[in-house]
Design an enzyme around this catalytic site. Structure first.
Site, short mmCIF file in Angstrom:
data_model
loop_
_atom_site.label_atom_id
_atom_site.label_comp_id
_atom_site.label_asym_id
_atom_site.label_seq_id
_atom_site.Cartn_x
_atom_site.Cartn_y
_atom_site.Cartn_z
CG ASP A 1 3.73 0.60 -4.37
OD1 ASP A 1 4.49 0.79 -5.35
OD2 ASP A 1 4.07 0.83 -3.20
CG ASP B 1 0.95 0.20 0.22
OD1 ASP B 1 -0.03 -0.39 0.70
OD2 ASP B 1 1.15 1.43 0.36
NE ARG C 1 -1.01 -11.60 -0.50
CZ ARG C 1 -2.07 -11.64 -1.31
NH1 ARG C 1 -2.00 -12.23 -2.46
NH2 ARG C 1 -3.21 -11.09 -1.00
CG HIS D 1 12.48 1.51 -2.50
ND1 HIS D 1 12.76 0.29 -1.95
CD2 HIS D 1 11.13 1.61 -2.52
CE1 HIS D 1 11.63 -0.31 -1.64
NE2 HIS D 1 10.63 0.46 -1.99
#
Length: 142
Positions: free
Chosen positions: A63, A93, A99, A10
């Site tokens: 992503d 996203d 996940r 980030h």
């Protein structure tokens, strides 16, 4: 064993991932590297020895590109340094990517403590076992 590794951070964590990549350049240089948008570009400029394949910016599809690589068993390690204190407009996203990493048994590190453990592990040089290979994983002696 050459691995496919993604480096993502980030905005507020980008200077830190650059410093981390410099510190671990000797290990990273042996592998296929991918980076989303600005992260990949900044690392490539700051650490010229690292050849990073650029992807789209995270919010613009990077992503999802990583997610597709994970689903296809084409990504072994995801170093995704998250800024937990800054809201992300593409949070959905990010959650989907994490996940998929879990579902497909892709190694993922979201902070530098974990990233250091992963890159310093003796297993770093071993073949990655993806979700499609769980029978091999069950027989593996660690």
């Amino acid at each position: 064993m050459i691995k496919n590794i993604a480096l993502v951070a980030h905005d507020k964590k980008k200077p830190e991932i650059i410093a981390w990549a410099k510190r671990h350049q000797d290990k990273l240089i042996k592998h296929n590297l991918y980076g989303t948008g600005t992260t990949g570009k900044l690392i490539k400029e700051a650490v010229p020895g690292l050849d990073i394949t650029p992807l789209k910016s995270g919010p613009l599809g990077g992503d999802q590109q990583l997610g597709a690589m994970i689903c296809e068993g084409k990504l072994d390690i995801l170093f995704f340094i998250i800024d937990p204190m800054t809201p992300q407009p593409h949070d959905v996203d990010i959650k989907a990517l994490l996940r998929l990493s879990t579902m497909y048994n892709c190694v993922v590190a979201c902070n530098f403590a974990t990233a250091d453990f992963v890159i310093e592990s003796p297993l770093f040089e071993e073949p990655q076992v993806h979700a499609t290979d769980f029978s091999e994983y069950a027989d593996r002696s660690i």
